[in-house]
Design an enzyme around this catalytic site. Sequence first.
Site, PDB file in Angstrom:
ATOM      1  N   CYS A  88      37.255  60.006   8.375  1.00  0.00           N
ATOM      2  CA  CYS A  88      36.171  60.940   8.064  1.00  0.00           C
ATOM      3  C   CYS A  88      35.575  60.781   6.704  1.00  0.00           C
ATOM      4  O   CYS A  88      34.572  60.446   6.522  1.00  0.00           O
ATOM      5  CB  CYS A  88      36.091  62.372   8.678  1.00  0.00           C
ATOM      6  SG  CYS A  88      37.197  62.758   9.677  1.00  0.00           S
ATOM      7  N   ARG A 130      49.902  59.140  10.823  1.00  0.00           N
ATOM      8  CA  ARG A 130      50.306  60.586  11.173  1.00  0.00           C
ATOM      9  C   ARG A 130      51.676  60.646  11.330  1.00  0.00           C
ATOM     10  O   ARG A 130      52.374  59.693  11.813  1.00  0.00           O
ATOM     11  CB  ARG A 130      49.431  61.160  12.573  1.00  0.00           C
ATOM     12  CG  ARG A 130      48.228  60.958  12.740  1.00  0.00           C
ATOM     13  CD  ARG A 130      47.413  62.059  12.295  1.00  0.00           C
ATOM     14  NE  ARG A 130      46.193  61.881  12.318  1.00  0.00           N
ATOM     15  CZ  ARG A 130      45.371  62.184  13.161  1.00  0.00           C
ATOM     16  NH1 ARG A 130      45.744  62.692  14.358  1.00  0.00           N
ATOM     17  NH2 ARG A 130      43.933  61.760  13.312  1.00  0.00           N
ATOM     18  N   GLN A 174      41.771  54.345  15.772  1.00  0.00           N
ATOM     19  CA  GLN A 174      40.717  54.988  16.540  1.00  0.00           C
ATOM     20  C   GLN A 174      39.455  54.226  16.696  1.00  0.00           C
ATOM     21  O   GLN A 174      39.130  53.676  15.880  1.00  0.00           O
ATOM     22  CB  GLN A 174      40.560  56.479  15.680  1.00  0.00           C
ATOM     23  CG  GLN A 174      41.780  57.185  15.682  1.00  0.00           C
ATOM     24  CD  GLN A 174      41.313  58.420  14.843  1.00  0.00           C
ATOM     25  OE1 GLN A 174      40.660  58.262  13.596  1.00  0.00           O
ATOM     26  NE2 GLN A 174      41.572  59.781  15.283  1.00  0.00           N
ATOM     27  N   ASP A 195      36.514  55.100  16.257  1.00  0.00           N
ATOM     28  CA  ASP A 195      36.014  56.518  15.509  1.00  0.00           C
ATOM     29  C   ASP A 195      34.732  55.913  15.106  1.00  0.00           C
ATOM     30  O   ASP A 195      34.265  54.778  14.963  1.00  0.00           O
ATOM     31  CB  ASP A 195      37.031  56.717  14.252  1.00  0.00           C
ATOM     32  CG  ASP A 195      36.930  57.862  13.859  1.00  0.00           C
ATOM     33  OD1 ASP A 195      36.332  58.755  14.504  1.00  0.00           O
ATOM     34  OD2 ASP A 195      37.537  58.415  13.042  1.00  0.00           O
ATOM     35  N   HIS A 209      31.347  58.176  12.881  1.00  0.00           N
ATOM     36  CA  HIS A 209      30.883  59.697  12.384  1.00  0.00           C
ATOM     37  C   HIS A 209      29.262  59.661  12.401  1.00  0.00           C
ATOM     38  O   HIS A 209      28.706  58.665  11.887  1.00  0.00           O
ATOM     39  CB  HIS A 209      31.379  59.944  11.210  1.00  0.00           C
ATOM     40  CG  HIS A 209      32.897  60.240  11.075  1.00  0.00           C
ATOM     41  ND1 HIS A 209      33.623  59.288  11.083  1.00  0.00           N
ATOM     42  CD2 HIS A 209      33.691  61.132  11.558  1.00  0.00           C
ATOM     43  CE1 HIS A 209      34.921  59.885  11.042  1.00  0.00           C
ATOM     44  NE2 HIS A 209      34.741  61.139  11.313  1.00  0.00           N
ATOM     45  N   LYS A 256      33.632  71.205  20.657  1.00  0.00           N
ATOM     46  CA  LYS A 256      34.135  70.026  21.054  1.00  0.00           C
ATOM     47  C   LYS A 256      34.150  69.682  22.352  1.00  0.00           C
ATOM     48  O   LYS A 256      33.956  70.472  23.366  1.00  0.00           O
ATOM     49  CB  LYS A 256      35.475  69.826  20.388  1.00  0.00           C
ATOM     50  CG  LYS A 256      36.436  70.572  20.886  1.00  0.00           C
ATOM     51  CD  LYS A 256      37.721  70.248  20.457  1.00  0.00           C
ATOM     52  CE  LYS A 256      39.004  70.891  21.043  1.00  0.00           C
ATOM     53  NZ  LYS A 256      40.294  70.478  20.773  1.00  0.00           N
ATOM     54  N   HIS A 302      32.110  64.012  14.951  1.00  0.00           N
ATOM     55  CA  HIS A 302      33.109  63.003  14.991  1.00  0.00           C
ATOM     56  C   HIS A 302      33.362  62.681  16.348  1.00  0.00           C
ATOM     57  O   HIS A 302      33.124  63.536  17.125  1.00  0.00           O
ATOM     58  CB  HIS A 302      34.333  63.706  14.702  1.00  0.00           C
ATOM     59  CG  HIS A 302      34.312  64.496  13.418  1.00  0.00           C
ATOM     60  ND1 HIS A 302      34.949  63.932  11.952  1.00  0.00           N
ATOM     61  CD2 HIS A 302      33.890  65.599  13.101  1.00  0.00           C
ATOM     62  CE1 HIS A 302      34.990  64.713  11.396  1.00  0.00           C
ATOM     63  NE2 HIS A 302      34.130  65.973  11.755  1.00  0.00           N
TER      64      HIS A 302
END
Length: 658
Positions: free
Chosen positions: A323, A352, A370, A372, A374, A457, A503
Amino acid sequence: MTPLEELRHSGSHILATAVLRLFPDAKLDIGPPTDTGFYYDIDLEHKFTADDLTKLEAEMKKIAEENQPFLRKEVSREEAIEIIKSRGQERYKLGRLADIPEGEKISFYQNGEFIDLCAGTHIRYTAKFKAFKLLSIAGAYHRGDEKNKQLQRIYGTAFPTKEELAQYLERQEQAKARDHRKLGRDLKLFHIDEDVGQGLILWTPNGSILRQELQNFIGDELRKQGYSQVFTPHIGKLTLYKTSGHFPYYKESQFTAFPEPDDLARLSAEGCGCAELTARLEGVTAQFADEINRRAGKEVIAQDRVMDPTKLLDGFMLKPMNCPHHIKIFASQPHSYRDLPVRLAEFGTVYRWEQSGELNGMTRVRGFTQDDAHLFCTEEQVAAEIQGCLSLVKTVLTTLGMADYRVRVGLRDPDSSKFTGDPAKWDAAENACRTAAATLGVPFTEEPGEAAFYGPKIDFVIKDVIGREWQLGTVQVDYVLPVRFDLSYVGADNQSHRPVMIHRAPFGSMERFCGVLIEHFNGDFPVWLAPEQIRLVPISDKVIDYGRDLLTQLRAAGLRATLDEHSDKLGAKIRRGEIDKVPYTLVLGQKEAEVKSVSVRSRAKGDEGVMPFADYLERVKQEVATRALPVKKPVTAATTVAPASGGKPAAPEAPGVN
Ligand SMILES: [Zn+2]
Ligand SMILES: [Zn+2]
């Protein structure tokens, strides 16, 4: 307890009864039901073996046949201590007794000669316990604390009927056979190497094809929806994560931050210790703290982190989230409302820190990529953007034959102070999530209190072919990071406005998603995903040239084909194609070579007979282009649901957890 839990928990008592009959020295700790069965934790010098499980099972069967009633007995604390001592079970049971608060009822349950401290409830007679099996033995620390002694945990399961038990065991066998760690090895899809590090996936050539095809597919769909592709580095400066709030608050789930080499050398020479180094990396200037706190409208950076600027170090960290990087891309240019929504997508790799005990194949890892993206949009656009995210998920899951899924809508708990921000915005965003979920046409549940603290979410839970549930990724609305990074756009009124951020990483990570897909397909991928799509098998050396010619044509058509030039017998070659789970094996003989045909064997349908090569080529090209699923004999549907193996995704509750 539900009736099923009652049955299974009674199994714990019956197991303990059997253990004490065969091993009178055993010290008992605790025996609750689980989602799929029951266990009992036992302290015993003797190490239980598979043979012991068989003997214990036989003894449990006897106890069931003895048809003992479960009798409840309420006692005072003093009497309870007496009973525990009289049975020689003080080692753990006195501690368990002490857990019961003063004033609460203390009860024992007795079946036959066995009596156990327990709140209940149980079946009435042991005879009801007839469809059960002991499954495994594992180590378990007393009270789950590794400072305590490790006990032996015996796991078992039980069902109301023998049929249900058989079905469950059958499904467990299926699950074991399709374990992605085993298939990953057999099909050479990925490798984990101790020297590279646990939880770090090496994508081998076959697995890389699978991943690349999936990424291409998802990428195609994103482009159709107007997303822009971006690339960002794997590390970022600490200032970035101090601004976002990811550091140092979630450092226990992150790889350690590191200073610049020159700083490290200088500080080492000065004799700086680790604790001081850490403090200097975590500190902020008074100005920085004031600015972030002003934006947030409350103290999010505590004054005790403020430090003399000459002492501060701004190091780096492996990025735990994409992000902040995407935010910086958005913020690198001024935006008008006409530009919105801005949709930035990246197959972004993040790191992580997971405890080594938590790691599991591809589904629980320390580095992952990911799917991912945004989205930066206006308040009014939130609903449509969420809708877009969900329609993408629907397309992808349907294409993969995972039509059986549900969504969970995480809402705020209005009574909790954990959820920050404007209630009106929350209401609007929650309604947007709800409406979007409802239009999917799949079951969805609303879960108050399950929102992230910065916005509502949506989570996706899919059911695979054998009925297991897997949690994938999320779509999250975020009102906090745009504030933290002071993002803005110019509205139609010529005023500055704050964008809303969404996200979304609906499939979680490529690692986890591929792990799930390997098990879902049992390694039998649809042609478009299969690492090797077609294997040419010549019957004899005389047709090798024909084989080479076809190989060239297949490859020119963009298909992944190989030619088996080994000299073994035809049967062995066909068998090898089956072991490698190649969707198509084309057998080539003299006759086929003469008329330019092929004898087709498919994984899905078996022997499909001889057809002109040109026809076959058209057909397989079509299958790949349409991302067709193999048409198969139906798999027996499972009726009950085991917990998602691999557990919940590891997402710290940081701003922008996806
Ligand atoms: Zn009990
Ligand atoms: Zn994010």
